[in-house]
Design a protein around this motif. Sequence first.
Motif, PDB file in Angstrom:
ATOM      1  N   ILE A 137       0.929  -1.084  -0.047  1.00 21.38           N
ATOM      2  CA  ILE A 137      -0.004   0.184   0.053  1.00 21.38           C
ATOM      3  C   ILE A 137       0.880   1.212  -0.012  1.00 21.38           C
ATOM      4  O   ILE A 137       1.625   1.473   1.008  1.00 21.38           O
ATOM      5  CB  ILE A 137      -0.852  -0.043   1.241  1.00 21.38           C
ATOM      6  N   TRP A 138       0.708   2.013  -0.927  1.00 22.95           N
ATOM      7  CA  TRP A 138       1.612   3.323  -1.107  1.00 22.95           C
ATOM      8  C   TRP A 138       0.895   4.664  -1.179  1.00 22.95           C
ATOM      9  O   TRP A 138      -0.460   4.419  -1.039  1.00 22.95           O
ATOM     10  CB  TRP A 138       1.988   3.217  -2.688  1.00 22.95           C
ATOM     11  N   TYR A 139       1.534   5.353  -0.807  1.00 20.58           N
ATOM     12  CA  TYR A 139       0.996   7.023  -0.653  1.00 20.58           C
ATOM     13  C   TYR A 139       0.422   7.463  -1.909  1.00 20.58           C
ATOM     14  O   TYR A 139       0.934   7.458  -3.070  1.00 20.58           O
ATOM     15  CB  TYR A 139       1.883   7.937   0.176  1.00 20.58           C
ATOM     16  N   CYS A 140      -0.710   7.967  -1.816  1.00 22.95           N
ATOM     17  CA  CYS A 140      -1.267   8.441  -3.031  1.00 22.95           C
ATOM     18  C   CYS A 140      -0.456  10.157  -3.533  1.00 22.95           C
ATOM     19  O   CYS A 140      -0.201  10.957  -2.346  1.00 22.95           O
ATOM     20  CB  CYS A 140      -2.780   9.170  -2.872  1.00 22.95           C
ATOM     21  N   PRO A 141      -0.102  10.237  -4.534  1.00 23.46           N
ATOM     22  CA  PRO A 141       0.725  11.601  -5.105  1.00 23.46           C
ATOM     23  C   PRO A 141      -0.060  12.667  -4.677  1.00 23.46           C
ATOM     24  O   PRO A 141       0.515  13.854  -4.736  1.00 23.46           O
ATOM     25  CB  PRO A 141       1.242  11.175  -6.293  1.00 23.46           C
TER      26      PRO A 141
END
Length: 73
Positions: free
Chosen positions: A10-14
């Motif tokens: 799960i990555w950060y939304c830009p």
Amino acid sequence: MMMWEPAEQIWYCPFCQKQTIKVHYLPKRKGVVNYRGSGQSASKTVVKNPQLNVLSETCSNCGKTKKEIEPLL
């Protein structure tokens, strides 16, 4: 100590900087390719490029779509 990272992360939304984007990420890695011929065989080490697939269709926080998010990751 973990020797490998899980492929699904799960990555950060830009856009909103919240951890809401689910991705399938394979980092740069080495692999071995075997060649076989008539009476001969060889193996060669190759470097495979990183792969990133966005699994989330939208950001659950800001509502940005996959098409808007993918180029910025």
